[in-house]
Design a protein around this motif. Structure first.
Motif, PDB file in Angstrom:
ATOM      1  N   GLU A 175      -9.826 -12.202   3.489  1.00 22.77           N
ATOM      2  CA  GLU A 175     -10.238 -12.039   2.096  1.00 22.77           C
ATOM      3  C   GLU A 175     -11.427 -11.088   1.992  1.00 22.77           C
ATOM      4  OE1 GLU A 175     -10.924 -15.908   0.532  1.00 22.77           O
ATOM      5  OE2 GLU A 175      -8.800 -16.465   0.507  1.00 22.77           O
ATOM      6  N   THR A 176     -12.377 -11.205   2.927  1.00 19.05           N
ATOM      7  CA  THR A 176     -13.528 -10.298   2.939  1.00 19.05           C
ATOM      8  C   THR A 176     -13.070  -8.862   3.166  1.00 19.05           C
ATOM      9  OG1 THR A 176     -14.968 -12.044   3.813  1.00 19.05           O
ATOM     10  CG2 THR A 176     -15.729  -9.779   4.060  1.00 19.05           C
ATOM     11  N   ASP A 177     -12.138  -8.690   4.099  1.00 16.84           N
ATOM     12  CA  ASP A 177     -11.595  -7.350   4.371  1.00 16.84           C
ATOM     13  C   ASP A 177     -10.887  -6.795   3.141  1.00 16.84           C
ATOM     14  OD1 ASP A 177     -12.553  -7.529   6.927  1.00 16.84           O
ATOM     15  OD2 ASP A 177     -10.635  -8.060   7.839  1.00 16.84           O
ATOM     16  N   LEU A 178     -10.236  -7.691   2.384  1.00 16.70           N
ATOM     17  CA  LEU A 178      -9.514  -7.265   1.183  1.00 16.70           C
ATOM     18  C   LEU A 178     -10.474  -6.701   0.141  1.00 16.70           C
ATOM     19  CD1 LEU A 178      -6.829  -7.122  -0.354  1.00 16.70           C
ATOM     20  CD2 LEU A 178      -7.255  -9.452  -1.150  1.00 16.70           C
ATOM     21  N   TYR A 179     -11.566  -7.406  -0.107  1.00 18.26           N
ATOM     22  CA  TYR A 179     -12.568  -6.922  -1.069  1.00 18.26           C
ATOM     23  C   TYR A 179     -13.139  -5.582  -0.608  1.00 18.26           C
ATOM     24  CZ  TYR A 179     -12.640 -11.274  -3.754  1.00 18.26           C
ATOM     25  OH  TYR A 179     -12.304 -12.327  -4.564  1.00 18.26           O
ATOM     26  N   THR A 180     -13.431  -5.484   0.691  1.00 22.74           N
ATOM     27  CA  THR A 180     -13.976  -4.237   1.245  1.00 22.74           C
ATOM     28  C   THR A 180     -12.991  -3.093   1.082  1.00 22.74           C
ATOM     29  OG1 THR A 180     -15.249  -5.503   2.885  1.00 22.74           O
ATOM     30  CG2 THR A 180     -14.912  -3.156   3.322  1.00 22.74           C
ATOM     31  N   CYS A 181     -11.708  -3.382   1.311  1.00 19.56           N
ATOM     32  CA  CYS A 181     -10.658  -2.366   1.188  1.00 19.56           C
ATOM     33  C   CYS A 181     -10.559  -1.847  -0.247  1.00 19.56           C
ATOM     34  CB  CYS A 181      -9.330  -2.973   1.642  1.00 19.56           C
ATOM     35  SG  CYS A 181      -7.977  -1.779   1.753  1.00 19.56           S
ATOM     36  N   PHE A 182     -10.633  -2.762  -1.215  1.00 19.99           N
ATOM     37  CA  PHE A 182     -10.572  -2.361  -2.623  1.00 19.99           C
ATOM     38  C   PHE A 182     -11.777  -1.513  -3.004  1.00 19.99           C
ATOM     39  CE2 PHE A 182      -6.953  -4.948  -3.295  1.00 19.99           C
ATOM     40  CZ  PHE A 182      -6.466  -4.674  -4.574  1.00 19.99           C
ATOM     41  N   GLU A 183     -12.952  -1.929  -2.560  1.00 23.41           N
ATOM     42  CA  GLU A 183     -14.165  -1.174  -2.902  1.00 23.41           C
ATOM     43  C   GLU A 183     -14.148   0.209  -2.270  1.00 23.41           C
ATOM     44  OE1 GLU A 183     -17.375  -3.747  -1.763  1.00 23.41           O
ATOM     45  OE2 GLU A 183     -17.397  -4.757  -3.715  1.00 23.41           O
ATOM     46  N   ARG A 184     -13.570   0.311  -1.089  1.00 18.41           N
ATOM     47  CA  ARG A 184     -13.469   1.612  -0.430  1.00 18.41           C
ATOM     48  C   ARG A 184     -12.530   2.536  -1.195  1.00 18.41           C
ATOM     49  NH1 ARG A 184     -12.350  -0.103   4.233  1.00 18.41           N
ATOM     50  NH2 ARG A 184     -10.075   0.071   4.138  1.00 18.41           N
ATOM     51  N   GLU A 185     -11.392   2.007  -1.639  1.00 15.20           N
ATOM     52  CA  GLU A 185     -10.427   2.834  -2.369  1.00 15.20           C
ATOM     53  C   GLU A 185     -10.934   3.217  -3.758  1.00 15.20           C
ATOM     54  OE1 GLU A 185      -7.892   4.281  -1.297  1.00 15.20           O
ATOM     55  OE2 GLU A 185      -7.513   3.271   0.605  1.00 15.20           O
ATOM     56  N   TRP A 224      -5.146 -13.603  -7.819  1.00 12.88           N
ATOM     57  CA  TRP A 224      -3.950 -13.172  -7.087  1.00 12.88           C
ATOM     58  C   TRP A 224      -3.723 -14.033  -5.850  1.00 12.88           C
ATOM     59  CZ3 TRP A 224      -5.232  -7.220  -7.254  1.00 12.88           C
ATOM     60  CH2 TRP A 224      -4.846  -6.706  -8.501  1.00 12.88           C
ATOM     61  N   MET A 225      -4.815 -14.377  -5.173  1.00 10.64           N
ATOM     62  CA  MET A 225      -4.690 -15.160  -3.943  1.00 10.64           C
ATOM     63  C   MET A 225      -4.548 -16.654  -4.224  1.00 10.64           C
ATOM     64  SD  MET A 225      -7.336 -13.267  -1.310  1.00 10.64           S
ATOM     65  CE  MET A 225      -8.690 -13.076  -2.495  1.00 10.64           C
ATOM     66  N   ASP A 226      -5.375 -17.190  -5.110  1.00 10.61           N
ATOM     67  CA  ASP A 226      -5.417 -18.641  -5.309  1.00 10.61           C
ATOM     68  C   ASP A 226      -4.348 -19.167  -6.261  1.00 10.61           C
ATOM     69  OD1 ASP A 226      -7.628 -18.597  -3.654  1.00 10.61           O
ATOM     70  OD2 ASP A 226      -9.063 -18.534  -5.313  1.00 10.61           O
ATOM     71  N   ASP A 227      -4.111 -18.449  -7.361  1.00 11.06           N
ATOM     72  CA  ASP A 227      -3.148 -18.917  -8.365  1.00 11.06           C
ATOM     73  C   ASP A 227      -1.748 -18.365  -8.126  1.00 11.06           C
ATOM     74  OD1 ASP A 227      -5.385 -20.073  -9.360  1.00 11.06           O
ATOM     75  OD2 ASP A 227      -5.214 -19.273 -11.388  1.00 11.06           O
ATOM     76  N   ASP A 228      -1.668 -17.065  -7.837  1.00  9.08           N
ATOM     77  CA  ASP A 228      -0.359 -16.435  -7.629  1.00  9.08           C
ATOM     78  C   ASP A 228       0.115 -16.539  -6.182  1.00  9.08           C
ATOM     79  OD1 ASP A 228      -0.387 -15.704 -10.296  1.00  9.08           O
ATOM     80  OD2 ASP A 228      -1.330 -13.770  -9.896  1.00  9.08           O
ATOM     81  N   HIS A 229      -0.804 -16.933  -5.284  1.00  5.21           N
ATOM     82  CA  HIS A 229      -0.477 -17.139  -3.868  1.00  5.21           C
ATOM     83  C   HIS A 229       0.068 -15.875  -3.194  1.00  5.21           C
ATOM     84  CE1 HIS A 229      -1.205 -21.358  -4.633  1.00  5.21           C
ATOM     85  NE2 HIS A 229      -0.283 -21.357  -5.580  1.00  5.21           N
ATOM     86  N   HIS A 230      -0.503 -14.738  -3.549  1.00  2.00           N
ATOM     87  CA  HIS A 230      -0.141 -13.502  -2.859  1.00  2.00           C
ATOM     88  C   HIS A 230      -0.918 -13.417  -1.552  1.00  2.00           C
ATOM     89  CE1 HIS A 230       2.218 -11.947  -6.128  1.00  2.00           C
ATOM     90  NE2 HIS A 230       1.204 -11.963  -6.974  1.00  2.00           N
ATOM     91  N   ASP A 231      -0.250 -13.067  -0.490  1.00  2.00           N
ATOM     92  CA  ASP A 231      -0.909 -12.890   0.799  1.00  2.00           C
ATOM     93  C   ASP A 231      -1.828 -11.671   0.730  1.00  2.00           C
ATOM     94  OD1 ASP A 231      -0.953 -11.578   3.679  1.00  2.00           O
ATOM     95  OD2 ASP A 231      -0.440 -13.685   3.950  1.00  2.00           O
ATOM     96  N   PRO A 232      -3.026 -11.740   1.343  1.00  2.00           N
ATOM     97  CA  PRO A 232      -3.936 -10.587   1.325  1.00  2.00           C
ATOM     98  C   PRO A 232      -3.291  -9.300   1.828  1.00  2.00           C
ATOM     99  CG  PRO A 232      -5.112 -12.511   2.090  1.00  2.00           C
ATOM    100  CD  PRO A 232      -3.675 -12.926   1.949  1.00  2.00           C
ATOM    101  N   HIS A 233      -2.386  -9.425   2.810  1.00  2.00           N
ATOM    102  CA  HIS A 233      -1.709  -8.238   3.330  1.00  2.00           C
ATOM    103  C   HIS A 233      -0.787  -7.606   2.274  1.00  2.00           C
ATOM    104  CE1 HIS A 233      -3.251  -8.777   7.352  1.00  2.00           C
ATOM    105  NE2 HIS A 233      -2.809 -10.015   7.381  1.00  2.00           N
ATOM    106  N   ILE A 234      -0.152  -8.460   1.473  1.00  2.00           N
ATOM    107  CA  ILE A 234       0.715  -7.956   0.409  1.00  2.00           C
ATOM    108  C   ILE A 234      -0.121  -7.284  -0.677  1.00  2.00           C
ATOM    109  CG2 ILE A 234       2.218  -8.686  -1.481  1.00  2.00           C
ATOM    110  CD1 ILE A 234       3.681  -8.508   1.117  1.00  2.00           C
ATOM    111  N   ILE A 235      -1.289  -7.865  -0.969  1.00  2.00           N
ATOM    112  CA  ILE A 235      -2.172  -7.259  -1.975  1.00  2.00           C
ATOM    113  C   ILE A 235      -2.652  -5.889  -1.492  1.00  2.00           C
ATOM    114  CG2 ILE A 235      -4.345  -7.516  -3.245  1.00  2.00           C
ATOM    115  CD1 ILE A 235      -3.961 -10.542  -3.065  1.00  2.00           C
ATOM    116  N   LYS A 236      -2.964  -5.795  -0.210  1.00  2.00           N
ATOM    117  CA  LYS A 236      -3.362  -4.493   0.348  1.00  2.00           C
ATOM    118  C   LYS A 236      -2.215  -3.487   0.228  1.00  2.00           C
ATOM    119  CE  LYS A 236      -6.815  -5.906   3.778  1.00  2.00           C
ATOM    120  NZ  LYS A 236      -7.143  -5.948   5.230  1.00  2.00           N
TER     121      LYS A 236
END
Length: 236
Positions: free
Chosen positions: A126-136, A152-164
């Motif tokens: 999850e930390t990597d996901l936030y960092t990835c978004f801020e970088r982009e 997206w992660m908690d309610d929709d249950h999307h995997d962080p890899h899918i969000i990336k």
């Protein structure tokens, strides 16, 4: 070493202990003296002495009989060792050390350790996901954007890899915004996309279809071109 000495050494045998006991005893609030005492109890039991005395146990250690007695008492109080009554074939009652509580605690600790590792892994993802978004995006995310990621992660249950992967798709499509990414995730979930490979394949087909639509639009007469909608994720 003489043959008799070697034979005596071999007769001492080995003891069998789970490797996880050595890796987890600290997490179980056991110290080194307690661990070694438990190992000696196991050794005595495996050699047929199911109730070694503090004198016998301390003779193999660097602690006194009194210290050994106190340590055994504490191990029993903490639920690592039990003393149970047994009866011989001729009905004589005798006591023995019972180590099932130790193995049960060890199993619980092993499972708990696995859960902790999994939780740390998820936290890191999850930390990597936030960092990835801020970088982009080239900037810190707003509170609303952070909340959207969490939903997206908690309610929709999307995997962080899918969000990336959805973020990458939005970059490739030249539409880097949360509404567009949300639509991609919605489409993928609707179409059963759950793995990175499926997402890549679906995205590739989408871009091919987009290119075909653009080519058709360019081939049409100018007066009809205006009526052809531009195909993108938001119009799905």
């Amino acid at each position: 070493m003489s043959k008799n000495s070697l034979l005596k050494w071999l007769q001492e045998g080995n003891i069998s202990i789970p490797g996880v006991l050595l890796s987890q005893y600290k997490e179980m609030n056991l110290n080194e003296h307690e661990l070694v005492l438990i190992l000696h109890v196991i050794s005595y039991i495996e050699h047929g002495n199911e109730f070694p005395t503090p004198v016998e146990l301390s003779s193999r250690m660097t602690i006194s009989v009194a210290e050994c007695t106190d340590m055994l008492r504490k191990l029993i109080q903490k639920g690592f060792i039990e003393i149970k009554d047994n009866y011989s074939a001729d009905g004589i009652r005798y006591e023995r050390y019972h180590l099932d509580p130790l193995w049960e605690k060890l199993i619980d600790q092993f499972l708990l350790s696995g859960k902790k590792e999994e939780a740390l892994k998820i936290q890191q993802e999850e930390t990597d996901l936030y960092t990835c978004f801020e970088r982009e995006f080239g900037r810190p995310l707003s509170p609303f954007e952070c909340e959207t990621l969490a939903l997206w992660m908690d309610d929709d249950h999307h995997d962080p890899h899918i969000i990336k992967a959805a973020l990458r798709e939005s970059v490739l499509s030249g539409k880097l915004n949360f509404r567009y990414i949300d639509r991609i995730l919605f489409e993928w979930k609707k179409n059963g996309i759950k793995t990175i490979e499926q997402a890549k394949s679906y995205g590739k087909k989408f871009r091919q279809n987009q290119a075909q639509q653009r080519a058709k639009r360019e081939d049409m007469p100018s007066q009809t071109t205006k009526s052809v909608p531009f195909y993108n994720w938001l119009e799905q």
